[in-house]
Design an enzyme around this catalytic site. Structure first.
Site, mmCIF file in Angstrom:
data_model
loop_
_atom_site.group_PDB
_atom_site.id
_atom_site.type_symbol
_atom_site.label_atom_id
_atom_site.label_comp_id
_atom_site.label_asym_id
_atom_site.label_seq_id
_atom_site.Cartn_x
_atom_site.Cartn_y
_atom_site.Cartn_z
ATOM 1 C CG ASP A 1 -11.949 -2.900 -0.952
ATOM 2 O OD1 ASP A 1 -11.211 -3.742 -1.172
ATOM 3 O OD2 ASP A 1 -11.734 -1.602 -1.253
ATOM 4 C CG ASP B 1 -1.939 -1.222 1.340
ATOM 5 O OD1 ASP B 1 -2.132 -1.819 0.112
ATOM 6 O OD2 ASP B 1 -2.649 -1.234 2.362
#
Lengths: 256, 219
Positions: free
Chosen positions: A131, A12
């Protein structure tokens, strides 16, 4: 069966650094993306995924430079996601050295974007990221898709969405369990299994890995074609090589 | 006169291919080009590509490169990668499209009904990931492009279509998914692979390094 199950460390990235959060918040610095990418390459990572989690567009172009730098030194597949909204974004990322681009929020608002991108660049480089949070428990569980880094509910069913994305030309599905992300309690195996059974394209499980058995479970119980993890590798708990050896001991075919 | 010309016809990630060659041959002059004159002048030619076959053929034609590619394959060491291998054949099921026709045979979609392993598990398409490449004996000696690469080494694949050569003599390697399909072909000056050497870490870089020194087999 000779195709190896893949282990994909996930980086990330924000403001040029690799960070990791818990349940999508509380970010902790994990280091320089190029250095981390090289380390995972040396450890035998099968691919790397970079997610640009920069909340604003201010630093958006930074990721292009990072990908260029990584692509000059690391010769394994690179997937990049985060903030991809248009065909042009995909083109720029591929041009910078990405092999695959993952599309998340923009696919929800404009599903045709997935079709346009797969028509233009080929299904093999279009990953649709999902997600999802579990909303229904029991015998017929359901998961709902959230967008904007997990902040907005959509009312969309994750499994049906994965099938729809396959139909529009997605080459892979990367799904993250928001209930599990950063919690280190293992993948949501029911979610992984439900998606893997529902589609014919490869499925990457993500969200929740806390130990090496969790990775093996993702493949053996969830039916994942690849497993993605961040925290367990970033902070030196395990190497990718250790993870592969563990999976191999469980009878899973890996590249060693 | 460039050592290696990587043909740029608007298909795929050429940066990865050029970076990988720069890595294994830091002193070589490597160019990414759509200029027919540069391609003709180069010592070696790389024909990469990802995406769809009809786009590939259209883009080649639009840039006036169709004949240039065919000539390069006849005249000098020539490496095809992924779509750059598939395009060498006569025809592809992808968009029912004619290829360059340099090698006899067709390109087919992995057939849905065949896609399961011995245990009955579903095999996904695209075929994505690291699979074993089994080198085929071409005559009595192994192909020089395989020098130093272990038989059965894993390379990175990402594709939904595969080549089915009509002439078994061109098969330089095969891979199982779940049946044996041709993942590398060789004839005369041409060596072409379905997998991505530029993304296959040490083994892939080794193959690219072999290409730098391979002299080809002019007819």
């Amino acid at each position: 069966m000779a195709l190896a199950k893949r282990i994909i460390p996930c980086l990330d990235v924000t403001n040029g650094r690799v960070v990791k959060g818990v349940n999508f918040v509380n970010l902790r610095d994990a280091g320089d993306p190029v250095e981390i990418a090289k380390r995972y390459d040396e450890q035998g990572a099968d691919e790397l995924t970079f997610l640009d989690i920069t909340a604003t567009s201010d630093n958006r172009d930074l990721i292009l430079h990072i990908i260029e730098a990584v692509a000059a030194q690391v010769f394994i597949p690179l997937t990049v996601g985060g903030g991809v909204r248009a065909v042009e974004d995909v083109r720029r990322l591929l041009h910078a050295g990405a092999d695959k681009v993952s599309i998340n929020t923009a696919a929800v608002f404009n599903p045709q974007l997935v079709k346009e991108c797969s028509d233009r660049f080929g299904s093999q480089c279009i990953v649709v990221a999902i997600d999802a949070k579990q909303t229904v428990w029991g015998a017929a569980p359901k998961w709902e898709i959230f967008t904007h880094g997990g902040r907005k509910a959509t009312g969309l069913d994750a499994v049906a969405w994965a099938q729809k994305m396959q139909g529009l030309g997605a080459g892979e599905i990367l799904h993250t369990s928001m209930d599990r992300d950063g919690a280190k309690i293992g993948f949501d195996l029911n979610l992984t299994r439900a998606i893997s059974d529902a589609v014919n394209i490869p499925v990457i499980a993500s969200g929740g890995v806390g130990n090496l058995q969790h990775l093996a479970d993702g493949v053996k119980m969830g039916g994942a074609d690849a497993v993605l993890a961040a925290s367990i590798f970033h902070f030196g708990e395990y190497t990718v090589e250790q993870a592969k050896k563990h999976m191999q001991e469980q009878g899973i075919e890996v590249r060693l | 006169m460039p050592d290696i010309a990587i043909i740029d016809y608007g298909m795929g990630n050429l940066l990865s291919v050029s970076k990988a060659f720069e890595h294994v041959a830091p002193l070589a002059e490597i160019v990414v080009t759509a200029d027919p004159a540069v391609i003709k002048a180069a010592t070696r030619v790389v024909f990469p590509g990802v995406g769809a076959m009809p786009d590939c053929m259209r883009e080649l034609a639009a840039r006036g490169l169709t004949e240039v590619v065919k000539q390069a394959a006849e005249n000098k060491p020539f490496l095809g990668i992924c779509l750059g291998m598939q395009a060498l054949f006569e025809r592809s099921e992808e968009g029912d499209c004619a290829g360059l026709g340099l090698l006899p045979g067709n390109v087919r979609l992995f057939p849905a009904e065949a896609m399961q392993d011995a245990a009955g598990n579903k095999l996904k398409v695209p075929h994505i990931g690291w699979n074993r490449v089994h080198q085929a004996a071409l005559g009595t000696t192994p192909h020089p492009m395989w020098a130093g690469i272990e038989d059965g080494e894993r390379f990175y694949f990402v594709h939904s279509y595969y080549a089915e050569p009509a002439d078994p003599a061109v098969v330089a390697a095969f891979t199982h998914y779940p049946f044996a399909f041709t993942c590398a072909v060789a004839r005369d000056n041409v060596f072409a692979v379905q997998f991505h050497p530029e993304k296959s870490q040490a083994a892939g870089l080794h193959l690219l390094a072999n290409f730098i020194t391979w002299e080809g087999n002019p007819r």
